[in-house]
Write a protein that holds these residues in place. Structure first.
Motif, PDB file in Angstrom:
ATOM      1  N   SER A 109     -56.620 -35.712  61.897  1.00 22.64           N
ATOM      2  CA  SER A 109     -57.747 -35.461  62.786  1.00 22.64           C
ATOM      3  C   SER A 109     -58.634 -34.374  62.201  1.00 22.64           C
ATOM      4  CB  SER A 109     -57.253 -35.025  64.160  1.00 22.64           C
ATOM      5  OG  SER A 109     -56.616 -33.752  64.074  1.00 22.64           O
ATOM      6  N   ASP A 110     -59.851 -34.272  62.728  1.00 16.91           N
ATOM      7  CA  ASP A 110     -60.742 -33.202  62.280  1.00 16.91           C
ATOM      8  C   ASP A 110     -60.093 -31.837  62.511  1.00 16.91           C
ATOM      9  OD1 ASP A 110     -62.507 -35.194  61.694  1.00 16.91           O
ATOM     10  OD2 ASP A 110     -63.943 -34.701  63.275  1.00 16.91           O
ATOM     11  N   ALA A 111     -59.477 -31.670  63.684  1.00 15.04           N
ATOM     12  CA  ALA A 111     -58.840 -30.388  64.014  1.00 15.04           C
ATOM     13  C   ALA A 111     -57.725 -30.066  63.032  1.00 15.04           C
ATOM     14  CB  ALA A 111     -58.306 -30.416  65.435  1.00 15.04           C
ATOM     15  N   ALA A 112     -56.942 -31.068  62.659  1.00 15.64           N
ATOM     16  CA  ALA A 112     -55.845 -30.841  61.726  1.00 15.64           C
ATOM     17  C   ALA A 112     -56.375 -30.474  60.339  1.00 15.64           C
ATOM     18  CB  ALA A 112     -54.957 -32.078  61.641  1.00 15.64           C
ATOM     19  N   LEU A 113     -57.454 -31.121  59.914  1.00 19.20           N
ATOM     20  CA  LEU A 113     -58.037 -30.789  58.613  1.00 19.20           C
ATOM     21  C   LEU A 113     -58.544 -29.352  58.598  1.00 19.20           C
ATOM     22  CD1 LEU A 113     -60.044 -34.028  57.696  1.00 19.20           C
ATOM     23  CD2 LEU A 113     -57.889 -33.244  56.701  1.00 19.20           C
ATOM     24  N   ILE A 114     -59.205 -28.938  59.668  1.00 23.94           N
ATOM     25  CA  ILE A 114     -59.713 -27.568  59.740  1.00 23.94           C
ATOM     26  C   ILE A 114     -58.567 -26.568  59.764  1.00 23.94           C
ATOM     27  CG2 ILE A 114     -60.926 -25.921  61.221  1.00 23.94           C
ATOM     28  CD1 ILE A 114     -62.806 -28.215  62.009  1.00 23.94           C
ATOM     29  N   GLU A 115     -57.552 -26.836  60.589  1.00 15.32           N
ATOM     30  CA  GLU A 115     -56.421 -25.912  60.704  1.00 15.32           C
ATOM     31  C   GLU A 115     -55.715 -25.732  59.363  1.00 15.32           C
ATOM     32  OE1 GLU A 115     -52.239 -25.356  63.235  1.00 15.32           O
ATOM     33  OE2 GLU A 115     -53.501 -27.122  63.541  1.00 15.32           O
ATOM     34  N   GLY A 116     -55.470 -26.834  58.669  1.00 19.39           N
ATOM     35  CA  GLY A 116     -54.801 -26.735  57.378  1.00 19.39           C
ATOM     36  C   GLY A 116     -55.636 -25.999  56.355  1.00 19.39           C
ATOM     37  N   ALA A 117     -56.936 -26.295  56.322  1.00 13.63           N
ATOM     38  CA  ALA A 117     -57.812 -25.643  55.360  1.00 13.63           C
ATOM     39  C   ALA A 117     -57.932 -24.144  55.643  1.00 13.63           C
ATOM     40  CB  ALA A 117     -59.190 -26.294  55.380  1.00 13.63           C
ATOM     41  N   LEU A 118     -57.967 -23.767  56.909  1.00 15.43           N
ATOM     42  CA  LEU A 118     -58.074 -22.346  57.248  1.00 15.43           C
ATOM     43  C   LEU A 118     -56.850 -21.567  56.779  1.00 15.43           C
ATOM     44  CD1 LEU A 118     -59.672 -22.380  60.816  1.00 15.43           C
ATOM     45  CD2 LEU A 118     -60.699 -21.545  58.696  1.00 15.43           C
ATOM     46  N   THR A 119     -55.687 -22.181  56.827  1.00 19.33           N
ATOM     47  CA  THR A 119     -54.484 -21.508  56.342  1.00 19.33           C
ATOM     48  C   THR A 119     -54.623 -21.147  54.862  1.00 19.33           C
ATOM     49  OG1 THR A 119     -53.096 -22.691  57.925  1.00 19.33           O
ATOM     50  CG2 THR A 119     -51.996 -21.728  56.024  1.00 19.33           C
ATOM     51  N   ARG A 120     -55.131 -22.088  54.090  1.00 20.93           N
ATOM     52  CA  ARG A 120     -55.313 -21.842  52.658  1.00 20.93           C
ATOM     53  C   ARG A 120     -56.480 -20.879  52.408  1.00 20.93           C
ATOM     54  NH1 ARG A 120     -53.181 -27.011  53.357  1.00 20.93           N
ATOM     55  NH2 ARG A 120     -55.146 -28.012  53.947  1.00 20.93           N
ATOM     56  N   LEU A 121     -57.548 -21.046  53.179  1.00 20.38           N
ATOM     57  CA  LEU A 121     -58.694 -20.166  53.027  1.00 20.38           C
ATOM     58  C   LEU A 121     -58.327 -18.718  53.357  1.00 20.38           C
ATOM     59  CD1 LEU A 121     -61.717 -19.819  52.469  1.00 20.38           C
ATOM     60  CD2 LEU A 121     -62.140 -20.392  54.873  1.00 20.38           C
ATOM     61  N   ASP A 122     -57.531 -18.525  54.396  1.00 15.65           N
ATOM     62  CA  ASP A 122     -57.125 -17.164  54.764  1.00 15.65           C
ATOM     63  C   ASP A 122     -56.340 -16.488  53.645  1.00 15.65           C
ATOM     64  OD1 ASP A 122     -58.376 -17.233  57.209  1.00 15.65           O
ATOM     65  OD2 ASP A 122     -56.591 -17.796  58.332  1.00 15.65           O
ATOM     66  N   ALA A 123     -55.531 -17.271  52.940  1.00 21.21           N
ATOM     67  CA  ALA A 123     -54.790 -16.702  51.814  1.00 21.21           C
ATOM     68  C   ALA A 123     -55.747 -16.203  50.738  1.00 21.21           C
ATOM     69  CB  ALA A 123     -53.830 -17.739  51.237  1.00 21.21           C
ATOM     70  N   LEU A 124     -56.813 -16.954  50.486  1.00 19.25           N
ATOM     71  CA  LEU A 124     -57.794 -16.543  49.489  1.00 19.25           C
ATOM     72  C   LEU A 124     -58.580 -15.327  49.958  1.00 19.25           C
ATOM     73  CD1 LEU A 124     -59.126 -20.076  48.474  1.00 19.25           C
ATOM     74  CD2 LEU A 124     -57.583 -18.630  47.152  1.00 19.25           C
ATOM     75  N   ILE A 125     -59.011 -15.339  51.214  1.00 19.43           N
ATOM     76  CA  ILE A 125     -59.772 -14.214  51.753  1.00 19.43           C
ATOM     77  C   ILE A 125     -58.953 -12.933  51.686  1.00 19.43           C
ATOM     78  CG2 ILE A 125     -60.706 -13.264  53.902  1.00 19.43           C
ATOM     79  CD1 ILE A 125     -61.645 -16.101  54.591  1.00 19.43           C
TER      80      ILE A 125
END
Length: 395
Positions: A109-125
């Motif tokens: 789902s769109d929500a699942a794609l965003i949630e997963g991507a945010l986990t990886r993005l937060d690691a980079l940030i």
């Protein structure tokens, strides 16, 4: 407009190398750097708020210029298969690889794609990243490619980070599909739709035996140029298919991977001003033995960027600091070259002239580190010395 002053800093401006300024200050006005230097700050900034860096190192905010952080599922089983002797190409040809992630991404789902991507993005940030490139390419159909790009755009609304999007419709041939028909019937129409919707900043492709040849990629690049979009290319990762030369002919922002690039390729990239983006995470994960021609890039003056290539298959890496270390240990970059690779040269690989260095007029995207020297950022393994991150002038 008033601003504030970051003082008592060891500043790596990344102008022509580290560009170190001892006992320096950075004057920040709005989202931009107004002044940088050593000694007394110009009198026109008297009375502005002062914040001490406590003698810490200040660098430009880091830039991850090649990621695939929007995807569904994972490919841990393929990791096991490679350890059991299967090659990356063999897994791909037997229905694994990119195609397996395509199925999981289409189902998410769109929500699942965003949630997963945010986990990886937060690691980079958390490691000082202020700009990140995000690719599509795990949809391979019209709607999912656009959903991936919309997800990437949505990330910037949820985090203090700039997201640059790359359309990677020419990433793989869908299961049961035919390459030329896919380019004509899916990839190019989806690219046009992405441009019309304002979802794409650049156009990418995968030029490889398990993906697309130079003629097929050229058709996509022709449309990109028609749409006034810059191009970049996954080139010479597993073999030499002529991708680097193609990238140079089209004036690509970057040619990425480039393990199998040659001296002639280096000369062509130098002439076109194309950045070589090195991706040691993929080199490490698939246990590649052919390293990029670093000496040829140096000899010809090809700027070298570094990126995580964060993706579920060939580089499940979400640490740009570890990437710095890998660039040095696996490819023998110097720590200075590595830091340039995630600042000034990474910005160039994305066509961004307003960041990647600390200079007046550029964005006030900064990272403050609890280290004494810039080389420590590449030297340490599994250690994050980030003290603070400044994005667009905001602490």
């Amino acid at each position: 407009m008033s601003g504030w002053v970051l003082s008592d800093a060891r500043i790596a401006t990344m102008a022509g190398g580290y560009g170190l300024i001892e006992g320096g200050s950075v004057v920040i006005e709005g989202e931009r750097i107004a002044w940088v230097g050593a000694g007394s700050v110009p009198p026109e900034y008297d009375g502005w708020e002062r914040v001490s860096a406590g003698g810490r190192l200040v660098t430009p905010g880091l830039i991850d210029c090649h990621t695939h952080i929007v995807f569904g599922g994972h490919r841990a089983r393929e990791f096991e298969l490679r350890l059991e002797g299967a090659s990356y190409e063999q897994i791909a040809r037997e229905g694994g690889g990119i195609v397996s992630t395509v199925a999981a991404t289409r189902e998410a789902s769109d929500a699942a794609l965003i949630e997963g991507a945010l986990t990886r993005l937060d690691a980079l940030i958390s490691e000082g990243v202020t700009t990140v490139e995000v690719k599509s390419g795990y949809g391979l159909d019209h709607e999912t490619e656009l959903r991936m790009l919309r997800t990437a755009r949505a990330l910037a609304a949820r985090r203090a980070v700039e997201v640059c999007t790359s359309f990677l419709g020419a990433h793989a041939v869908p299961a049961g599909g035919e390459a030329d028909a896919y380019i004509d019937e899916v990839c190019i129409p989806a690219l046009r739709a992405a441009k019309a919707e304002g979802l794409v900043d650049a156009v990418d492709g995968f030029c490889e035996g398990i993906a697309f040849d130079t003629k097929q990629i050229a058709r996509v690049f022709d449309v990109a140029h028609e749409l006034d979009l810059p191009v970049k290319l996954h080139a010479e990762q597993l073999s030499n298919m002529g991708g680097a030369q193609l990238a140079a002919r089209y004036g690509a922002l970057s040619a990425d991977h480039v393990e199998y690039a040659t001296e002639d390729d280096a000369a062509a990239l130098a002439e076109s001003g194309t950045v070589a983006v090195l991706l040691p995470g993929a080199f490490y994960t698939i246990r590649e033995t052919q390293a990029p021609p670093i000496e040829a890039f140096r000899a010809h003056g090809v700027p070298m960027a570094l990126a995580t290539d964060c993706n579920p298959g060939s580089s499940p890496l979400a640490s740009l600091l570890l990437t710095l270390n890998m660039g040095c240990t696996l490819f023998r970059l110097t720590p200075e070259e590595a830091l340039l690779g995630v600042t000034a040269h990474a910005a160039r690989a994305l066509g961004l002239s307003d960041r990647g260095r600390i200079a007046p007029g550029l964005r006030a995207d900064l990272a403050i580190w609890d280290v004494e020297t810039p080389a420590e950022l590449a030297y340490r393994i599994g250690f994050n010395p980030l003290h603070a991150r400044i994005f667009g002038g905001k602490r």
